[in-house]
Design a protein around this motif. Structure first.
Motif: not given
Length: 399
Positions: A149-151, A202-207, A213-215, A221-227
């Motif tokens: 889910g990208g988290l 679980l996948l839907e909830a996580q996304i 961050q998804a928006s 068009g920006e891929v968020p990274g670790q902050a």
């Protein structure tokens, strides 16, 4: 308020769930008064008697997760077990399950089978990846959903590599989303007279929990990274060193930034050409944070906390779990609750974060987690089985 006046006291729930996501849904409904019947395999059929990810039955995790339920053992692989189950379905409002998507159909306890017995039933399902599609039968657990889910790609320090969140966030949010969906379906039933199938994964909830961050990807068009400990977009917001440790400060936005600079005695930062607006502060985050840290190191966390509160700047200490429960505001809120267990004594559990003026929180903790099948005889008696019939079911390992 008596338990019969809790908001969901008129709702009966059959809980077929295990692990964490589904039981989280059941706990939400049970805490607010629903008659939740936890259905488990008889002891002779338990393929994980030592406890799975949730730990042993008398462990803190299991006891916190399954309170306010009655316990029934039932072998759903046997025709007699399914017969008992469908008698319960006739009396129920909700069925909850979190099998893999194909298992409930194989057992013959899917939504279509339950609806045929009771058209008003609300059937709630959680799976790893959804009820259909290419991953429908794929097994899934919380950490897998965090990764897919990208988290995990946005958690942790920059360059650290993927990091899981310290709680089973996909499980918990899927459970809460399903509870919300079940309540929506129950409200809709008041209008239509019919139940429906409610499901999430679980996948839907996580996304869904990625939120802004998804928006950033979907719209910008920006891929968020670790902050790391810094807010991904709001500067300055993060962890800053103090004379005796560290603390959180959140001063994004022009107004809060000006207030923070006054508290720090660094009004010069307000009009500094590198920090004059939020765009510039974000671009020059590293240098700005260093300037702030130079000042925060001069006082203790408690001193800064008091000064920030007075100035109206969000900030606060960083606690261990034990310290969090000792905080005066946490103690005032009373979210640490107690329940009495027949053999384990007084147990501390986490209460509800929802407060209703007509349903005081102490009333929401009525029953400890049941022992395996603790209420089987009573529940079968309610369905009309006499002592001889119950003994026969036990002898045949149906209950």
């Amino acid at each position: 308020m008596s338990s019969s006046r809790l908001p969901l006291s008129h709702i009966r729930v059959l809980d077929l769930t295990a692990h964490r996501a589904g039981p989280t849904t059941a706990r939400q409904l049970a805490d607010w008064g629903a008659d939740v019947i936890k259905i488990e395999p008889p002891a002779a059929l338990d393929d994980e008697p030592g406890g799975g990810l949730i730990g042993k039955r008398h462990g803190s995790d299991f006891q916190n997760l399954h309170r306010n339920k009655r316990g029934l053992t039932l072998n759903l692989k046997e025709a007699e077990g399914r017969e008992v189950f469908f008698k319960l379905v006739e009396t129920a409002d909700v069925v909850l399950e979190n099998y893999r998507s194909d298992v409930k159909t194989r057992l013959g306890v899917d939504y279509a089978a339950c609806r045929a017995v009771n058209p008003r039933i609300v059937y709630g399902s959680i799976s790893g990846f959804g009820q259909d599609g290419p991953y429908a039968t794929r097994p899934g657990v919380d950490q897998i959903a965090q990764g897919m889910g990208g988290l995990m790609s946005i958690t942790g320090l920059p360059g650290q590599g993927p990091v899981r969140v310290g709680i089973p966030i996909a499980d918990l949010t899927a459970g809460h989303f399903l509870a919300q969906g079940v309540l929506i379906a129950l409200l809709d039933r008041e209008r239509t007279g019919e139940g429906q199938w409610v499901h999430t994964s679980l996948l839907e909830a996580q996304i869904a929990m990625l939120d802004f961050q998804a928006s950033r990807w979907l719209m910008d068009g920006e891929v968020p990274g670790q902050a790391g400990n810094e807010h991904p977009t709001g500067v300055p917001t993060g962890v800053f060193p103090t004379a005796d440790g560290s603390m959180n400060i959140a001063a994004a936005g022009d107004r809060l930034f000006r207030r923070l600079c006054r508290v720090l005695g660094r009004e010069d930062l307000v009009d500094h050409p590198d920090y004059a607006d939020s765009r510039l502060r974000r671009r020059n985050r590293e240098a700005l944070n260093a300037a702030i840290a130079e000042e925060t190191r001069k006082r203790s966390s408690a001193e800064w906390d008091a000064l920030l509160i007075e100035a109206g700047v969000p900030g606060g200490p960083i606690y261990g779990i034990d310290q969090a429960f000792e905080d005066p505001q946490v103690r005032h809120l009373g979210i640490a609750r107690q329940v009495e267990h027949g053999s384990l004594g007084t147990l501390g559990v986490v209460g509800q974060p929802i407060n209703l003026s007509a349903a005081p929180q102490p009333e929401t903790l009525r029953l400890p987690t049941p022992e395996l099948g603790e209420h089987s005889d009573a529940l079968l008696g309610e369905l009309g089985y006499d002592a001889a019939a119950i003994a026969g079911l036990r002898a045949r390992k149906v209950v």
